[in-house]
Design a protein around this motif. Sequence first.
Motif, PDB file in Angstrom:
ATOM      1  N   ALA A 165       0.860  -1.188   0.000  1.00 39.34           N
ATOM      2  CA  ALA A 165       0.000   0.000   0.000  1.00 39.34           C
ATOM      3  C   ALA A 165       0.894   1.235   0.000  1.00 39.34           C
ATOM      4  CB  ALA A 165      -0.909  -0.007   1.226  1.00 39.34           C
ATOM      5  N   THR A 167       1.633   5.672  -0.967  1.00 43.55           N
ATOM      6  CA  THR A 167       1.065   7.016  -0.901  1.00 43.55           C
ATOM      7  C   THR A 167       0.953   7.682  -2.266  1.00 43.55           C
ATOM      8  OG1 THR A 167       3.286   7.877  -0.434  1.00 43.55           O
ATOM      9  CG2 THR A 167       1.844   7.426   1.464  1.00 43.55           C
ATOM     10  N   TYR A 210       1.073   6.191  11.177  1.00 40.21           N
ATOM     11  CA  TYR A 210       0.286   7.287  10.600  1.00 40.21           C
ATOM     12  C   TYR A 210       1.162   8.521  10.397  1.00 40.21           C
ATOM     13  CZ  TYR A 210      -3.379  10.793   9.939  1.00 40.21           C
ATOM     14  OH  TYR A 210      -4.156  11.807   9.436  1.00 40.21           O
ATOM     15  N   SER A 221       3.363   0.946   3.005  1.00 41.48           N
ATOM     16  CA  SER A 221       3.365  -0.034   4.084  1.00 41.48           C
ATOM     17  C   SER A 221       2.954  -1.387   3.505  1.00 41.48           C
ATOM     18  CB  SER A 221       2.414   0.405   5.198  1.00 41.48           C
ATOM     19  OG  SER A 221       2.535  -0.423   6.331  1.00 41.48           O
ATOM     20  N   ASN A 223       0.233  -3.945   4.641  1.00 45.46           N
ATOM     21  CA  ASN A 223      -0.856  -4.220   5.582  1.00 45.46           C
ATOM     22  C   ASN A 223      -2.092  -4.716   4.868  1.00 45.46           C
ATOM     23  OD1 ASN A 223       0.524  -1.504   7.073  1.00 45.46           O
ATOM     24  ND2 ASN A 223       0.077  -3.248   8.387  1.00 45.46           N
ATOM     25  N   ASP A 227      -6.878  -3.018   8.545  1.00 43.28           N
ATOM     26  CA  ASP A 227      -5.961  -2.271   9.408  1.00 43.28           C
ATOM     27  C   ASP A 227      -5.730  -0.867   8.857  1.00 43.28           C
ATOM     28  OD1 ASP A 227      -5.635  -4.305  11.247  1.00 43.28           O
ATOM     29  OD2 ASP A 227      -3.875  -5.150  10.259  1.00 43.28           O
ATOM     30  N   ILE A 228      -5.615  -0.758   7.555  1.00 46.58           N
ATOM     31  CA  ILE A 228      -5.384   0.551   6.930  1.00 46.58           C
ATOM     32  C   ILE A 228      -6.547   1.494   7.210  1.00 46.58           C
ATOM     33  CG2 ILE A 228      -5.302   1.725   4.677  1.00 46.58           C
ATOM     34  CD1 ILE A 228      -3.532  -0.616   3.727  1.00 46.58           C
ATOM     35  N   PHE A 233      -5.035   5.201   7.848  1.00 48.06           N
ATOM     36  CA  PHE A 233      -3.865   5.377   6.992  1.00 48.06           C
ATOM     37  C   PHE A 233      -4.279   5.827   5.593  1.00 48.06           C
ATOM     38  CE2 PHE A 233      -1.497   1.805   9.463  1.00 48.06           C
ATOM     39  CZ  PHE A 233      -1.336   2.655  10.546  1.00 48.06           C
ATOM     40  N   ASN A 234      -5.532   5.566   5.228  1.00 46.46           N
ATOM     41  CA  ASN A 234      -6.013   5.949   3.900  1.00 46.46           C
ATOM     42  C   ASN A 234      -6.016   7.458   3.690  1.00 46.46           C
ATOM     43  OD1 ASN A 234      -8.305   5.778   5.853  1.00 46.46           O
ATOM     44  ND2 ASN A 234      -9.425   6.688   4.136  1.00 46.46           N
ATOM     45  N   ILE A 237      -2.391   6.967   2.342  1.00 48.73           N
ATOM     46  CA  ILE A 237      -2.235   5.881   1.377  1.00 48.73           C
ATOM     47  C   ILE A 237      -3.338   5.987   0.321  1.00 48.73           C
ATOM     48  CG2 ILE A 237      -2.532   3.385   1.076  1.00 48.73           C
ATOM     49  CD1 ILE A 237      -0.971   3.018   3.674  1.00 48.73           C
ATOM     50  N   MET A 240      -3.411   0.595  -3.436  1.00 46.80           N
ATOM     51  CA  MET A 240      -3.206  -0.740  -2.887  1.00 46.80           C
ATOM     52  C   MET A 240      -3.011  -1.736  -4.016  1.00 46.80           C
ATOM     53  SD  MET A 240      -5.393  -1.520   0.499  1.00 46.80           S
ATOM     54  CE  MET A 240      -4.320  -2.956   0.694  1.00 46.80           C
TER      55      MET A 240
END
Length: 356
Positions: A165, A167, A210, A221, A223, A227-228, A233-234, A237, A240
Amino acid sequence: MKKTTFLKSTASKFAPTLVAASMAVAALPALAADYEFNIVHLSNTSDEDYDGAVVLKDYVEAQSNGRIQVNIYSGGQLCGNPTECIEALQANLIQVFNTTTGGLANVFPEIQALDIPYMFPSDRIAECALNSELLAGPIRKELLDRTGSLRLMTIGNTGGWRNFATTNTQIKTPADVKGLKIRTINSPIQMELVKAMGGSPTAVPWPEVYTSLATGLVEGSKNGITDIMGMKFNEHIKYMTLDGHAYMASMWWMNNDSLKDMPEDLQHIMMDGFDALRMVTTVMPKRRQIEAYNAFKAAGGTIYAPTADEKAQFQTAAKPVRDWFITEYGAKWVDITQNAVNACEASIDKAYMAQQ
């Protein structure tokens, strides 16, 4: 072949918070139950680990007619990290704890064979192999032999599959990983995978991921989607890639003395309870990821599933990780894991073909 010895600990080695919390539990009034167990998991109450613990508690308390009482402690209430919790489990200050392979790697590094990239080709093969006596049996024996106190009860799942995943860059092939700073857990095999694809692995503690994504300390990351989204984290991020390089197995351990101190009928109830826990923790990530993927896309995220050719490129690029593992720790646990996978594939294929 490098090995580490699992040293047994005493209460004097535990963190003050663990000792204080344990004393507080001991000070509680005596209850009617004949046997009382403390379950610790480090995730929060929205996690499948908690769902599984609740199912285990409900099952064993009901089936034992109240002879067993189970207390659940979420979010590190009695111990704050895997090493501390495993020490507490060995000392019987807690009775049940779950770990990923990364959480156990510092005391049983060979367990990382379960995280060799692309070892498990699908959910059904992973679920079959991880709980077969070809694999779970040797793991159970190994830890009991090494520690005398840690008994593997079952293997579930915590978060689905590890995927790349990122950015700012969409990964479609391993060549796209080159030069990227990818967050990993503090696990050698996870770092080796990123290195094998030309990336820069950066071990970052979970609470700091984060901020690391926000500041650019890392550009991605490894993951699962739940969890994301659960950790937001989205917000950083945006891409994916569903390469599925590792199945996030969750091993549930019980203090062997606390299990064996019970009469045989209650031991069987505990084992059945753990099987119910396994089913719940295996299914919940599949169900929760539906909303998580939809929310990720609704927020502007892009999801990419590699083609068969691209997936083959990922597998080829990851081959040095298996070679590295064998050099470091020997081939024994690679062979044990691969044999379990092969047996499950053959069994499932045979059953399918018999239906034609």
